[in-house]
Design a protein around this motif. Sequence first.
Motif, PDB file in Angstrom:
ATOM      1  N   LYS A 179      -6.225  54.648   6.412  1.00 16.02           N
ATOM      2  CA  LYS A 179      -7.416  53.927   6.762  1.00 16.02           C
ATOM      3  C   LYS A 179      -8.631  54.784   6.453  1.00 16.02           C
ATOM      4  O   LYS A 179      -8.619  55.989   6.694  1.00 16.02           O
ATOM      5  N   PRO A 180      -9.667  54.180   5.901  1.00 13.90           N
ATOM      6  CA  PRO A 180     -10.869  54.952   5.560  1.00 13.90           C
ATOM      7  C   PRO A 180     -11.502  55.523   6.808  1.00 13.90           C
ATOM      8  O   PRO A 180     -11.648  54.843   7.824  1.00 13.90           O
ATOM      9  N   LEU A 181     -11.807  56.780   6.712  1.00 12.62           N
ATOM     10  CA  LEU A 181     -12.498  57.428   7.812  1.00 12.62           C
ATOM     11  C   LEU A 181     -14.003  57.283   7.653  1.00 12.62           C
ATOM     12  O   LEU A 181     -14.741  57.461   8.625  1.00 12.62           O
ATOM     13  N   GLU A 182     -14.450  56.981   6.481  1.00 14.67           N
ATOM     14  CA  GLU A 182     -15.872  56.775   6.222  1.00 14.67           C
ATOM     15  C   GLU A 182     -15.993  55.972   4.915  1.00 14.67           C
ATOM     16  O   GLU A 182     -15.051  55.884   4.138  1.00 14.67           O
TER      17      GLU A 182
ATOM     18  N   ALA B 172     -15.700  59.306  -4.239  1.00 14.67           N
ATOM     19  CA  ALA B 172     -14.813  60.052  -3.322  1.00 14.67           C
ATOM     20  C   ALA B 172     -14.734  59.327  -1.979  1.00 14.67           C
ATOM     21  O   ALA B 172     -15.708  58.690  -1.536  1.00 14.67           O
ATOM     22  N   GLN B 173     -13.582  59.476  -1.342  1.00 17.76           N
ATOM     23  CA  GLN B 173     -13.386  58.830  -0.039  1.00 17.76           C
ATOM     24  C   GLN B 173     -12.366  59.629   0.768  1.00 17.76           C
ATOM     25  O   GLN B 173     -11.396  60.156   0.210  1.00 17.76           O
ATOM     26  N   ALA B 174     -12.644  59.677   2.053  1.00 20.80           N
ATOM     27  CA  ALA B 174     -11.722  60.353   2.979  1.00 20.80           C
ATOM     28  C   ALA B 174     -10.994  59.304   3.801  1.00 20.80           C
ATOM     29  O   ALA B 174     -11.628  58.414   4.386  1.00 20.80           O
ATOM     30  N   VAL B 175      -9.650  59.368   3.846  1.00 19.76           N
ATOM     31  CA  VAL B 175      -8.825  58.406   4.571  1.00 19.76           C
ATOM     32  C   VAL B 175      -7.867  59.164   5.488  1.00 19.76           C
ATOM     33  O   VAL B 175      -7.625  60.375   5.321  1.00 19.76           O
ATOM     34  N   ASP B 176      -7.353  58.426   6.412  1.00 18.82           N
ATOM     35  CA  ASP B 176      -6.356  59.005   7.312  1.00 18.82           C
ATOM     36  C   ASP B 176      -5.056  59.123   6.550  1.00 18.82           C
ATOM     37  O   ASP B 176      -4.630  58.185   5.888  1.00 18.82           O
ATOM     38  N   ARG B 177      -4.476  60.306   6.597  1.00 21.87           N
ATOM     39  CA  ARG B 177      -3.290  60.560   5.786  1.00 21.87           C
ATOM     40  C   ARG B 177      -2.126  59.711   6.266  1.00 21.87           C
ATOM     41  O   ARG B 177      -1.290  59.281   5.456  1.00 21.87           O
TER      42      ARG B 177
ATOM     43  N   VAL C  46     -16.194  59.375  11.879  1.00 26.62           N
ATOM     44  CA  VAL C  46     -16.191  59.737  10.450  1.00 26.62           C
ATOM     45  C   VAL C  46     -17.375  59.035   9.776  1.00 26.62           C
ATOM     46  O   VAL C  46     -17.484  57.813   9.829  1.00 26.62           O
ATOM     47  N   LEU C  47     -18.245  59.809   9.152  1.00 23.20           N
ATOM     48  CA  LEU C  47     -19.427  59.232   8.491  1.00 23.20           C
ATOM     49  C   LEU C  47     -19.205  59.164   6.989  1.00 23.20           C
ATOM     50  O   LEU C  47     -18.536  60.017   6.408  1.00 23.20           O
ATOM     51  N   PRO C  48     -19.805  58.195   6.365  1.00 24.89           N
ATOM     52  CA  PRO C  48     -19.633  58.077   4.905  1.00 24.89           C
ATOM     53  C   PRO C  48     -20.365  59.189   4.180  1.00 24.89           C
ATOM     54  O   PRO C  48     -21.327  59.757   4.686  1.00 24.89           O
ATOM     55  N   SER C  49     -19.909  59.430   2.945  1.00 28.41           N
ATOM     56  CA  SER C  49     -20.538  60.462   2.135  1.00 28.41           C
ATOM     57  C   SER C  49     -21.977  60.086   1.862  1.00 28.41           C
ATOM     58  O   SER C  49     -22.302  58.938   1.567  1.00 28.41           O
TER      59      SER C  49
END
Length: 799
Positions: free
Chosen positions: A145-148, A136-141, A37-40
């Motif tokens: 945990k942050p995916l990026e 904005a941030q993407a995490v594991d539902r 998972v890469l950061p925005s």
Amino acid sequence: MPERLTEMLMDTWTPLIILWITVLPSIFMAPMNQSQVLPSGSSTGLKSLTEEQRVLNRSKRGWVWNQMFVLEEFSGPEPILVGRLHTDLDPGSSKIKYILSGDGAGTIFVINDKTGDIHAMKRLDREEKAEYTLTAQAVDRDTNKPLEPPSEFIIKVQDINDNAPEFVDGPYHATVPEMSVVGTFVTKVTATDADDPVYGNSAKLVYSILEGQPYFSIEPHTAIIKTALPNMDREAKEEYFVVIQAKDMGGHMGGLSGTTTVTITLSDVNDNPPKFAQSMYHFSVMEDVALGEPIGRVKANDLDIGENAKSSYDIIEGDGMDIFEITTDAQTQDGIIRVRKPLDFETKKSYTLKVEATNIHIDPRFISGGPFKDTATVKIVVEDADEPPVFSSPTYLLEVHENAAINSVIGQVTAHDPDVSSSPIRFSIDRHTDLERQFNINAEDGKITLATPLDRETNMWHNITIVATETRNHSQVSRVPVAIKVLDVNDNAPEFASEHEAFLCENGKPGQVIQIVSAVDKDDPKNGHYFLYSLLPEMVNNPNFTIKKNEDNTLSILAKHSGFSRQKQEVYLLPIIISDSGNPPMSSTSTLTIRVCGCSSDGIVQSCNVEAYVLPIGLSMGALIAILACIILLLVIVVLFVTLRRHKNEPLIIKDDEDVRENIIRYDDEGGGEEDTEAFDIATLQNPDGINGFLPRKDIKPDLQFMPRQGLAPVPNGVDVDEFINVRLHEADNDPTAPPYDSIQIYGYEGRGSAAGSLSSLESSASDSDQNFDYLSEWGPRFKRLGELYSVGESDKET
């Protein structure tokens, strides 16, 4: 309208198209087997087997976006979709959860955590807030945990034309000079628009005039107001009301607009000359008007105002240019005509003047419009007035000799009535200026005469005032000062300037100047004083002294010889005759006292005697008589003084009719009654029956010393007191050692003035009858008791 709609659609969909063009390729191009998972905003690529491949190959973006757009003021039935977030780590399953944070997250902007869609929940206003910064941030539902790493982006509120232009500083006021040329700058206005000035034409303004034409114009883009008509006249219209409009959208239809007002005032310039209200003015004035008094006003009106309306007045022509003057009233701008010189009805009855009014401040731009001045004619009529008498001269100077005779004429004053109906004049002297009444004046012809003798040496000048009064009108009075100078007559003899006393040294030399004397004269000859000095005829051949006239009108006294001696003669008196040069000459004799003194070798006076010696002329008979009278008076005073001294020292001789006794005062004995008013009055206290015939002695201190006398034997009781006193008195009178003024005071003799009789018991034994003291009861309780004590019978006596 179609153009506006198209423009709005383009503004709305352009950001969405750009978003999808940027994001969708990255989504489709992402490798299916990528597990990281890469950061925005970061870049990623296919995972290679070697480090060299990682360096040479370009990484691809995981999230390809950095800003979104939303249209302001959008109001629909559902929330508006702003954009969608997507990461290349999302395989399409539901394990990824999108989280939104930052400005307005959760309130204004809401994200779908599964799809990443962002919706605006409220109506937005760009003028309130133009952009929002979110993360904005993407995490594991499942594990959160942050995916990026978090990625930051901006949501911009896209502008629409929803604000009209406003003139913040309005309404405006401006001033422009009248008669200005076309295009003269008046003022500049400014409007503001709250819409976005860099996006579209919502804030692009265009200015125009709604009211105020054709007088003024405005630049559409700069908003500069200028004059549009030439030669606008303030005197015709001074103020203009102009309405200015500002419209956005570049002035196209559909744009919003705002207005303001500009009040433009024409300022004055000097474009109008002064103008007299009338061409002829008439004034009348009394001939006795005071100098400087205003007699009339003229006015030149000017349509201009302020400094441009100020004018100055001048008399440019006429027969009274030197009689009248005109000045400007600073408040009213009137021309005030005043009298400069006295008027005389009998000499000139009217005057004609030409006055001119000229603007003070002239504008050279309008000098071609004509002369900025105007003229008018002034007629002045002089009216007759009853004037006081007029003297032939404003002052008079008279001269009179101090020996002038009484009632002699010393001068004359003249006066006349200047009126047409001339009145006779009567003259008088103001006695406040002649308190001693030294002068008189003839009431008819004004001749001044002398009333008392004059003395120049007492008062050289006399200043009096002569009054002239009209006989027909006593209120018409004039006064004139008369100065009378008293001329000198040689009536005073010269004399020494001061009392001189000369000192002559015994060791003086022949021809030596003893003293220099000067003379004074109360007279004042025209050619100055010149004195003649001489000695008395009998002193011309004086062997001791001589005189010498000096050039400075003084006299030197010189010694003829040396060898003067104080023992021979101490004082010399030298009479000198002083004469003046008057006609006839006056002379007097003054005496100089010359004292012979002892001097030092250098001529310094050391000692002088005071005895005077008279020169051969001798003293006068009066002086000798006075000296003899003083001597006789002194002798009489000395004789009287000696006589009084001898009389005072003469021994006291006791006369036969005197009775000197010792003053032994016993206060327990009765006094002499009411006649005893002096405690030491011997005549009152002595008993006429007690004189025993012995002669009193003189008050002489004894030459021999006597032995003390033997004491007398005690006197038995019952001895007569009168006999005892006589014995003691005889001893005292014949004892030379006794004090001379001692005496025994006798109280046995009763006085004759007591109404109550004697209260003494000294002679009670000689009385054959009892005395009645009952009357003492009337004097009070104390005297009643006293009466009882003395009112006793024979039986009591014997007891």
